[in-house]
Write an enzyme that holds these catalytic residues in place. Structure first.
Site, short mmCIF file in Angstrom:
data_model
loop_
_atom_site.label_atom_id
_atom_site.label_comp_id
_atom_site.label_asym_id
_atom_site.label_seq_id
_atom_site.Cartn_x
_atom_site.Cartn_y
_atom_site.Cartn_z
CD GLU A 149 33.21 39.76 39.97
OE1 GLU A 149 32.98 40.99 39.98
OE2 GLU A 149 34.32 39.27 40.18
CG LEU A 151 31.26 43.16 42.03
CD1 LEU A 151 32.19 43.43 43.20
CD2 LEU A 151 29.97 42.55 42.55
CG PHE A 247 41.67 51.27 35.43
CD1 PHE A 247 42.00 50.48 36.52
CD2 PHE A 247 40.33 51.38 35.08
CE1 PHE A 247 41.01 49.80 37.23
CE2 PHE A 247 39.34 50.71 35.78
CZ PHE A 247 39.68 49.92 36.86
CB ALA A 250 50.94 57.69 38.25
N GLY A 251 50.51 55.66 40.71
CA GLY A 251 50.58 55.45 42.15
C GLY A 251 51.54 54.33 42.49
CB CYS A 258 39.93 41.35 41.09
SG CYS A 258 38.33 40.97 41.82
#
Length: 446
Positions: A149, A151, A247, A250-251, A258
């Site tokens: 998967e 998701l 993706f 920035a953070g 996952c």
């Protein structure tokens, strides 16, 4: 097609509901009677936008049911989907005890030929090993399928019904053909591989996405030192079709069920074949350190003394639109704040109860809304980019706080929103927006 889905977590429940939406006769089974009771009463044991409504729709249509009787569900079905958890062990490997147990129960209940599809994320070679376990318990023939998967929590229904691709790992052309027919209504981008390659695709995909996150966070850290803006850098990078924009936000790093689990599991998979995955080890190390950038910025503002400080925390889930707090950055950040003697006031729109149980310690005031959490505090740390935080009135927020210090760990606010406020503001990789404490830019030498 008659389908049984074993496991009603994020993957199993959403998958089962979406197959029912396509018109198939689906039974979702789980060993936890509490979960099944909630589902049969019209509730949902997890938070996922749109899921409650979709369950009600397909149940009314008669295509979805819930139960705990696995043998009966197996006997009535053509396709058995294993979607039970494979949580990490202390060494980073996937815990396969639950899927082993489920596979053996399925084997003992089989009454005629079935397709056994593994949707759980499992190490390469697991499908073959499970097939061997099942054959040791049953003489009934079956076909093995790897059906990984892809998701995302918070958009799981959309991702299931509108996937980028479907991966089918099969060792039987007949079974692969049936899986192709099952998934044709979802997309024409269906790739059939051998089983081991399908298992590897899941891990490789998540590892690559985690690498993009850690890479842009490293770029953000350099931007803070050289005076560049990581949001502009990411935009410029993302316009390159070879890179893409996803993706590259920035953070404070990734969390959830996952990426942390799958990156560590892939490192272990590589180790078992005597290969050191140096790049992925660095990705994990960068991500682990990135969440503490919030603490470092607080220390810079308050001179390294956090004891007695009143700190508001906005956001406890690892991402917005979910109540999942597994490996959320907020856990370690709040832990560090408490260890340093700070007092924490915390709020999250949906994940507060789950996080409170996970934290399991005193020192936090649990608040019913964002402004309540900010009231009278010396600093606010924004850790999850829930939409309601982006829409807050900053003037009202400043008035509520004892000291207007805002650490924006998700780059939610823009310069135009900060103009005219008195916030001491720090974000990630955008030094031109910093207000208040200034760190001198080093001279660049060539």
């Amino acid at each position: 097609m008659r389908i049984t889905v074993v496991g009603t977590g994020y993957v199993g429940l959403v998958s089962g509901v979406c197959y029912a939406k396509l018109g198939h006769d689906v039974m979702c089974v789980d060993k936890d009677p509490g979960k099944i009771r909630i589902l049969n009463e019209g509730g949902v044991p997890i938070y996922e936008p749109g899921l409650r409504e979709l369950i009600a729709e397909v149940r009314q249509a008669g295509s979805l049911s819930f139960g705990t009787d696995l043998p009966n569900a197996v006997r009535r079905s053509e396709l058995i989907i294993l979607a039970v958890g494979t949580p990490p062990l202390p060494n980073g490997e996937a815990n396969l005890a639950y899927i082993d147990h489920a596979a053996l129960e399925v084997a003992e209940a089989m009454n005629d030929r079935k397709i056994i599809a593994v949707k759980s994320t499992v190490p390469v070679g697991t499908n073959e090993r499970l097939a061997g376990l099942m054959r040791s318990r049953s003489a009934v023939a079956f076909d093995s399928i790897s059906l990984p998967e892809f998701l995302r929590e918070g958009s799981a229904i959309h991702d299931t019904l509108h996937p980028d691709r479907i991966i089918i790992g099969a060792d039987s052309e007949e079974a692969a053909s049936k899986m192709l027919e099952l998934h044709k209504p979802l997309t024409d981008r269906i790739i059939v591989t051998d089983i081991r390659s399908a298992e590897m695709i899941k891990y490789a995909s998540n590892a690559f996405l985690a690498t993009k996150i850690s890479f842009i966070n490293e770029i953000a850290n350099i931007c803070e030192k050289v005076g560049a803006d990581v949001s502009q850098v990411a935009e410029g990078m993302g316009c390159d079709r070879r890179i893409g924009p996803s993706f590259l936000q920035a953070g404070i790093g990734y969390g959830g069920s996952c990426f942390p689990k799958d990156t560590n599991a892939l490192i272990q998979i590589a180790g078992h074949v005597n290969y050191e995955f140096k790049l992925l080890r660095s990705v994990v190390e960068v991500n682990q350190d990135q969440r503490f950038s919030v603490i470092r910025k607080l220390n810079a503002i308050f001179g390294g003394e956090l004891e007695g400080l009143n700190v508001a925390v906005w956001g406890l889930a690892f991402k917005p639109n979910t109540d999942d707090v597994r490996d959320t950055p907020a856990l370690e950040i709040i832990g560090r704040l408490l260890d340093a003697g700070a007092k924490v006031r915390a709020y999250d729109p949906v994940a507060l109860d789950n996080f409170r149980t996970l934290l399991g310690r005193e020192g936090v005031t649990w608040c019913g809304d964002a402004m309540e959490a900010a009231q009278g505090t010396d600093a606010l740390c924004l850790l999850t980019d829930w939409p309601e935080f982006a829409g807050v009135d900053l003037s009202r927020l400043q008035a509520a706080m004892a000291r207007p210090v805002l650490i924006d760990g998700r780059n939610v606010f823009q310069e135009k929103e900060l103009l005219g406020t008195g916030f001491v503001y720090y974000s990630v990789g955008r030094p031109s927006l910093n207000k208040g404490v200034k760190q001198p830019m080093p001279a660049l030498q060539f």
